[in-house]
Design a protein around this motif. Structure first.
Motif, short mmCIF file in Angstrom:
data_model
loop_
_atom_site.label_atom_id
_atom_site.label_comp_id
_atom_site.label_asym_id
_atom_site.label_seq_id
_atom_site.Cartn_x
_atom_site.Cartn_y
_atom_site.Cartn_z
N HIS A 1 3.87 5.76 -5.75
CA HIS A 1 3.93 5.76 -7.21
C HIS A 1 2.68 6.30 -7.90
O HIS A 1 2.78 6.91 -8.95
N SER A 2 1.53 6.09 -7.31
CA SER A 2 0.30 6.49 -7.98
C SER A 2 -0.18 7.88 -7.59
O SER A 2 -0.84 8.55 -8.37
N GLY A 3 0.11 8.28 -6.36
CA GLY A 3 -0.42 9.54 -5.87
C GLY A 3 -1.92 9.48 -5.62
O GLY A 3 -2.55 10.48 -5.31
N ARG A 4 -2.50 8.29 -5.75
CA ARG A 4 -3.95 8.14 -5.62
C ARG A 4 -4.35 7.60 -4.25
O ARG A 4 -5.53 7.46 -3.97
N TYR A 5 -3.40 7.27 -3.43
CA TYR A 5 -3.69 6.73 -2.11
C TYR A 5 -2.78 7.48 -1.14
O TYR A 5 -1.57 7.51 -1.32
N SER A 6 -3.34 8.10 -0.14
CA SER A 6 -2.55 9.00 0.70
C SER A 6 -1.72 8.26 1.75
O SER A 6 -2.07 7.17 2.19
N TYR B 1 2.32 1.71 -3.45
CA TYR B 1 1.27 2.19 -4.35
C TYR B 1 1.02 3.69 -4.14
O TYR B 1 0.89 4.45 -5.09
N SER B 2 0.99 4.11 -2.87
CA SER B 2 0.74 5.53 -2.59
C SER B 2 1.86 6.40 -3.13
O SER B 2 1.61 7.49 -3.64
N SER C 1 0.83 -1.22 0.00
CA SER C 1 0.00 0.00 0.00
C SER C 1 0.86 1.25 0.00
O SER C 1 0.56 2.23 -0.69
N ASN D 1 -3.66 7.45 4.82
CA ASN D 1 -4.41 6.18 4.79
C ASN D 1 -3.52 5.02 5.20
O ASN D 1 -3.92 4.15 5.97
#
Length: 186
Positions: free
Chosen positions: A19-24, A16-17, A13, A27
């Motif tokens: 690299h994507s910038g879509r999950y803070s 992912y946060s 997680s 969180n």
């Protein structure tokens, strides 16, 4: 095995946060705190967690699990005061079973007084340290006497290190963003 799988999920997680910038990061930090409770040896239903961050030479709660909103706003500690401030000052992880509210000076200061209805009976604290600097303290509280053991402390040190990494990354990210904003205004 469960601890290993949970750690892998949290790292995934976190990656992912990044690299994507879509999950803070907040969180992932919250998920990490929730996971802390699940790795404890004893009853987990009476535990709560406070993640303190050092801001302007004061420990303030950044996030928590099963803590009141009033505590988040009002519970702050200077270095050396209260249990969290003591962990900050010493720079060493510690747990106390069977807290003595009258005899232990970390718990009998009026400004950090716990009303009888909110008194914990056991507490654990782990400093979040980068080199020689402590940037926060992870505190886990229990409503039970003998709520923690040495194995709990060892297991939670991994999660404290993960919180340290995330908070440091967040600070660096904020500083980098601020300098980028300054560069773009030139």
């Amino acid at each position: 095995m469960r601890h290993h799988e949970s750690a892998s999920r949290l790292i995934s997680s976190l990656t992912y946060s990044f690299h994507s910038g879509r999950y803070s990061l907040d969180n992932v930090l919250r998920e990490t705190l929730a996971e802390c409770i699940t790795v404890l040896e004893k009853d987990q239903s009476d535990k709560s967690i406070s993640l303190f961050e050092v801001k302007d030479d004061i420990l303030q709660i950044r996030d928590g699990i099963r803590i009141s909103a009033e505590s988040v706003v009002k519970r702050t500690f200077e270095k050396g005061t209260g249990f969290a401030g003591s962990v900050w000052e010493k720079g060493e992880a510690e747990y106390i079973n069977n807290i003595d509210y009258e005899g232990d000076p970390r718990f009998n200061h009026e400004e950090h007084y716990f009303p009888k209805r909110n008194r914990f009976k056991s507490m654990m604290g782990i400093p979040l340290q980068v080199d020689e600097q402590i940037i926060g303290v992870l505190c886990i509280q229990s409503e039970s006497e003998d709520g923690f053991c040495a194995d709990d402390l060892r297991a939670l040190e991994f999660y404290a290190n993960l919180c340290t990494f995330m908070m440091l990354y967040d600070k660096i990210g904020l500083n980098t963003k601020g300098s980028e904003d300054n560069d773009s205004s030139k």
